[in-house]
Design an enzyme around this catalytic site. Structure first.
Site, PDB file in Angstrom:
ATOM      1  CG  ASP A 144      -1.764   1.146   1.403  1.00  0.00           C
ATOM      2  OD1 ASP A 144      -2.275   1.592   0.371  1.00  0.00           O
ATOM      3  OD2 ASP A 144      -1.957   1.632   2.534  1.00  0.00           O
ATOM      4  CG  ASP A 199      -3.527   1.186   6.485  1.00  0.00           C
ATOM      5  OD1 ASP A 199      -4.471   0.425   6.226  1.00  0.00           O
ATOM      6  OD2 ASP A 199      -3.413   2.325   6.013  1.00  0.00           O
ATOM      7  CG  ASP A 221      -4.435  -1.885   2.960  1.00  0.00           C
ATOM      8  OD1 ASP A 221      -5.044  -1.489   1.951  1.00  0.00           O
ATOM      9  OD2 ASP A 221      -3.522  -1.249   3.492  1.00  0.00           O
TER      10      ASP A 221
END
Length: 1178
Positions: A489, A809, A813
């Site tokens: 991410d 995180d 996600d």
């Protein structure tokens, strides 16, 4: 119909079963016949010994059938149940869970009469409970469905809800959903121990011990049995501790005001039912801690600030608002409407009641309606994940079974040879012959195998925990060694959470930086008020980006929701109504009052705001794209003035009305600094043969810029987007200088010369055209993706044969982290120590964690010796500093590690608590950095290499044992009891020390072999085995020349002689050589010289071999029952031992050079899977 396809996330299929009468079970009547035949025909015709052997075989087979009903669910169904087509004849069902969701189970089927109501007569409900979830049979659809909760109704339905009106309705709801509690099984130590002792390996091990006892190996048998029971009891104790830890998590029993039967009543949180209307607010327990929310509930009136760290690990408090103002025909969505829902287990930090709502809460709380209770709440789902998490992936599970099967073939050949030769001799004892054959077959699996495999994993587990990385599924660690693609991410993972506000642009065509003093007042007012910042305990908390903007424009924001400049005479701005940021809308809005005039202020993604402007400046697109290409975060600002109205009218304005017909007010530009170590960590991963991918919700141009800075992309980038006339798609370079038309079949060739980027709307197009498998595997950057699309990307990578690592995180996600083979959630709940330089920061965190080892030093000095030196210095440093919030959190972490280290018993996972596991990620790292991914991969590679070398060593030992117990056994060669025990102790010590090898600090470009079955392993085994057997046969033949022609009976008791002595010494030497040659050190683990315990054990074994071979201590050799050897024979054996080691070492080194580990050939599988998908379409 006997099988129902449910096709849900938990259950895939349900088979209807009926329990057989005990007399007709297949583990009863066939054996009754067999025992009868033995009594009537066997006992009269056979002698006592042979009849006993036959009875023993029948009993063993009966016990095995019984055990298989415990081990295999399908076998249990075959033996104890019969399939039925009529659901009313069934009394149980076999549940096959969805893929990656655990193993099959048999559960009882329940029937119950539902109370008649005025609208419906008596009806029967058929249901089963599986993993704390209830599934009900639908007579219309002829399948099972999950018990529905009122969590997907329309907004209007909730706003009209006035709770349960009658006692009958309350009773029905209680029957339907039960109490709001977490009910866990609470097994005793005895029950858990019984479960442990029923495991296949343990039963097999005890069976082997029994065989050795029958063959009079008493010392060896008792030593092994003691080791087994110690291991299993520590495992049971550890499981008991884990379950006790989970039982501590309870629904808060706080007393709430609940609206039932037309009035407010006081009720405990455990009595809540879905559909109840409650008053909820901040509640403090007697110990000063905030009480947690007892169930998932939707706010109907009021607002609250909530700490959700226990579910997401996210330390920033979240603002929750009521659904008033939403369209009444909209359906509630779990993902989209998180800002309206209070989740069970979270803590309310402060709340604001709404006095205008028709239901007035008597205690001044927020009015909310209960959506889900018990195990269906978000906290309950997390508990279910920890209790029934995805199938415990054992280290090379199916491969280890196949490998053992491969060895069993050799053992069967050897046992067959012994049986054939034994039956030729009529004087041989049939009992001893059968015992010999059984010993040969069982010698294939050493009793310590499962223990050694799990010690390898647990060593990594403890090493990771010392670095602040927690794992809920320990046997995923070897998967980390196979990872070939790492997905990251962007925001908060690769980049810092600390945003830098760099100013406002786009007010004019020139795009020069506008001084804050020259920025229009309206633009400043938007930045000062269009946010979700809030005061908690007199401290401003919220999104770092919004705090940066407020600081950048030099305005203040008060707790009464008013904003004003720190200097100058600008107007005070009062926030009247907020429409919070929604990820699916990509914007937020506020209604404010400046003096007596009302305005709507809106900010959001530039492409979203563009559609809502009355007049779009011609430089609009050019300006925002310029800044996104430079890696900046760009937000478009807009406003409109509203007609004269009252405050209550302003609050009730529809969101669409507020956010349409806007006037552009500039772009707010933010820089999101990349974390210090992101580029170096990702560069290290790339150099160590990993592909890198970025998956982010940010804009494509920003994502490509950041991806270039952190080494994810190195070739020219191309971004997939719609053509200008919107009739198709094309690849465009970030600077828009060249374009390539999009064709799904050309993506693979295009990816050779370019790094590709696609956005969320393109993924939707790929799904519609069934092209995901052709495109997604070749893309490097995914931008503007929704949480469910992140999940799709990971599952696509998996389906083409890639082993994925996802690092993100703990908030949006979760789905992707759960789907990846290795999911790593980074929690920023503990900020890193604020040291100036990186090395001191690392040293500090290392010292902090090393303190945790201190308490364990008395029990396990060998593990803590390496770190004990730093304990005293770190504790002195801690005493000299004031306790910051970070250090208080670090102490909590340290305490947890101490508890975890008490469980270092070889197979058990440390107790991972809520808040340490981020929703459902197997790995959770308490770091604001991507460095833990490197640690996890290093430990994974180390564990993978260790398990691979264990199987190689096991294979060589077993092949040699099969030969010794068969061919040499017929020649009268046996081992003494003491000899077997010494040999067993050396093997256990070697296995233990190789599993404790530490990984090297840097990842190498060479990859470990992911599978046991590969050319390297098989050639290595065959080559070394040939050399070993040649050495063994030559030594025994040489010894026979010095032996008088004495005929030794194979079944006689052990008597020391020269052949026995030589075979034992050669066996011991081969054992040492096998471990020394097959130890895999660099480039993954410490070398033999660095792994001191293993080096000392090897030196001790070589010394022991030299001492007994040279006959230095006659008393020792007499105790070991070894006879003196002639000098020429002794010299020959010493020389041959050295040559055997040298040849095996050379062969192994050559194979490692000839067959290095490589990146998996996933493209071939991708083409195959894509071709199959095409066939399905046709």
């Amino acid at each position: 119909m006997s099988r129902f396809h449910v096709g849900g996330k938990v259950v895939d299929t349900v088979d209807l079963l009926q329990k057989r009468h005990w007399a007709w079970r297949l583990d009863m009547w066939p054996f009754t016949i067999l025992y009868g035949v033995w009594l009537s025909a066997g006992v009269p015709s056979l002698d006592f010994g042979d009849a006993s052997i036959v009875l023993g075989c029948i009993l063993a087979f009966h016990v095995l059938v019984f055990l298989f009903t415990v081990w295999a669910v399908d076998f249990k169904c075959f033996v104890q149940y019969s399939k039925v087509n009529d659901i009313h004849r069934a009394d149980a069902c076999k549940i096959t869970p969805a893929k990656f969701s655990g193993s099959k189970e048999v559960v009882p089927l329940h029937f119950r009469k539902l109370a008649a109501s005025s609208t419906s007569p008596d009806t029967e409900e058929i249901y089963f409970d599986f993993r704390k979830q209830r599934f009900i049979y639908s007579t219309e659809n002829h399948t099972f469905f999950k018990l529905p909760y009122p969590s997907k109704e329309t907004i209007g339905y909730y706003l009209k809800n006035s709770g349960y009106g009658t006692e009958a309705k309350i009773l029905t709801a209680t029957e339907n959903w039960g109490r709001n509690v977490f009910e866990y099984p609470h097994p005793t130590f005895q029950k858990l121990m019984k479960e442990q002792c029923m495991e296949p390996f343990f039963v097999f091990q005890v069976f082997c011990v029994g065989l050795w006892c029958l063959d009079e190996y008493w010392y060896y048998s008792l030593f092994t049995l003691f080791m087994l029971f110690m291991f299993e009891s520590t495992m049971a104790k550890s499981r008991l501790k884990t379950l006790s830890e989970l039982r501590r998590v309870k629904v808060d029993t706080q007393i709430l005001m609940v609206y039932r039967c037309g009035k407010w009543n006081k009720l405990s949180g455990t009595e809540l039912l879905p559909g109840d209307v409650v008053s909820i607010g901040r509640s403090i327990a007697s110990d000063g801690e905030e009480k947690s929310v007892p169930a998932d509930m939707l706010i109907l009136a009021g607002s609250a600030i909530v700490n959700e760290a226990i579910l997401t690990g996210e330390s920033t408090p979240q603002w929750k608002v009521s659904v008033v103002g939403r369209r009444s025909d909209e359906k509630l969505s779990a993902r989209r409407d998180k800002s309206h829902v209070l989740f069970g287990g979270t803590k309310i930090l402060q709340h604001t009641p709404d006095k205008t709502f028709h239901l007035k809460a008597p205690d001044g709380g927020c009015v909310a309606v209960v959506l889900r209770t018990g195990f269906e709440t978000s906290q309950g789902k997390l508990m279910r994940t920890i209790l029934f998490s995805t199938e415990r992936v054992t280290a090379n599970s199916w491969e280890s079974g196949l490998f053992i099967l491969f060895l069993v073939v050799f053992a069967l050949i050897a046992a067959g040879y012994v049986l054939m030769k034994g039956l030729e001799d009529p004087t041989r004892s049939r009992y001893k012959l059968l015992l010999s054959c059984s010993l040969i077959i069982t010698s294939v699996i050493p009793p310590e195998l499962p223990m050694e495999l799990s010690i390898a994993v647990n060593t990594s587990l403890i090493a990771l925990a010392r670095r602040g990385i927690f794992c809920t599924e320990p046997f995923r660690i070897p998967f980390a060694g196979k990872v070939d693609i790492c997905c990251f991410d962007k925001t908060g993972t690769l980049t810092s959470d600390d945003m830098e506000f760099t100013g406002v642009r786009g007010l004019t065509d020139s795009d020069t930086e506008t001084e804050i003093s020259e920025v229009p007042e309206r633009t400043l007012e938007i930045l000062a008020t269009c946010h979700a910042l809030v005061f908690v305990d007199n401290k401003l908390v919220g999104d770092p980006l919004e705090k940066a903007a407020l600081k950048g424009i030099d305005w203040t924001y008060k707790s009464d929701e008013k904003a004003m400049p720190k200097r100058g005479g600008a107007n005070l701005v009062q926030i009247v109504q907020r429409h919070h940021f929604a990820s699916h809308l990509k914007r937020m809005a506020v209604v404010v009052r400046v003096q007596e005039q009302f305005f709507a202020f809106v900010k959001g993604a530039p492409e979203t705001i563009e559609e809502r402007l009355i007049d779009v400046p011609e430089w609009y697109v050019k300006t925002y794209k310029k800044h996104t290409r430079q890696g900046s975060r760009v937000l478009a600002l807009a406003y409109k003035s509203l007609q004269d109205m009252t405050v209550s009218e302003a609050r009730s304005l529809d969101r669409d009305t507020v956010e349409s017909g806007l006037t552009f007010a500039g772009f707010a530009i933010f820089n999101c600094p990349i974390r210090e170590d992101s580029a170096s960590v990702l560069s290290g991963l790339k150099e160590s043969s990993h592909d890198l991918v970025m998956i982010t919700g940010d804009q494509a141009l920003t994502a490509c810029h950041v991806a270039g800075q952190v080494n994810i992309i190195s070739k020219p980038a191309l971004i997939l987007g719609r053509t200008k006339d919107n009739d198709g798609y094309e690849w465009v370079s970030p600077d828009e200088t060249y374009t390539i038309s999009y064709r799904e079949n050309e993506v693979e060739d295009l990816s050779e010369a370019h790094d590709l980027c696609i956005s969320g709307d393109c993924i939707e197009m790929l799904q519609q055209t069934s092209s995901t498998l052709k495109v997604i595997p070749y893309v490097k950057v995914f931008a503007r993706v929704a949480p469910e699309q992140k999940e799709l990307i990971i599952t696509t990578f998996k389906s083409v044969g890639r082993v994925t690592l996802m690092c993100g995180d703990g908030t949006n996600d979760v789905g992707a982290l759960k789907q990846a083979q290795v999911g790593v959630a980074l929690l920023n709940a503990i900020p890193p120590p604020a040291q100036k330089d990186k090395s001191s920061s690392e040293a500090s965190s290392k010292n902090e964690t090393e303190k945790s080892a201190k308490s364990k030093k008395q029990d396990n000095q060998s593990k803590t010796r390496a770190v004990s030196k730093s304990v005293s210095t770190s504790s002195n440093q801690a005493a000299n500093r004031h306790m910051t919030a970070a250090e208080i959190q670090s102490q909590k972490l340290k305490k947890m590690m101490e508890e975890m280290n008490e469980d270092g018993d070889g197979r058990s996972a440390p107790v991972v608590k809520l808040g340490d596991a981020s929703m459902a990620s197997p790995f959770t790292a308490k770091h604001a950095s991507v460095a833990p991914t490197t640690d996890i991969i290093r430990q994974g590679r180390s564990t993978l290499v260790t398990t691979l070398q264990m199987f190689k060593i096991l294979g060589l030992n077993c092949l040699a044992t099969a030969y010794v117990l068969s061919v040499m056994y017929l020649d009268g060669v046996k081992l003494g009891d003491v000899q077997a025990t010494i040999s067993g102790v050396f093997t256990a010590a070697f296995f233990l020390f190789i599993s404790h090898a530490s990984p090297l600090p840097n990842l190498s470009a060479e990859r470990p072999h992911p599978n046991i079955f590969c050319s390297y392993v098989l050639l290595s085994l065959l080559g070394q085995f040939s050399v070993h057997i040649f050495f063994l046969i030559s030594s025994v033949k040489e010894a026979e020349k010095y032996m008088p022609d004495v005929c030794i009976e194979p079944d006689s008791e052990f008597h020391p002689n020269l052949v026995n002595t030589v075979s034992y010494m050669v066996g011991l030497m081969l054992q040492v050589a096998t471990f020394a040659v097959n130890y895999m050190g660099h480039p993954f683990n410490q070398s033999i010289s660095q792994n001191k315990p293993f080096r000392y054990a090897l030196v001790a074994a070589v010394g022991f071999f030299t001492v007994i071979t040279s006959d230095l201590f006659r008393d020792l050799n007499d105790w070991l029952r070894l006879v003196p050897m002639p000098r020429p024979l002794r010299n020959k054996i010493m020389l041959w031992a050295f040559l055997t080691f040298a040849i095996c070492y050379t062969w192994e080194s050559f194979l490692r050079w000839a067959f290095p580990g490589k990146m998996p050939a996933w493209r071939k599988k991708q083409r195959l899977v894509a071709a199959n998908e095409e066939k399905k379409k046709v």
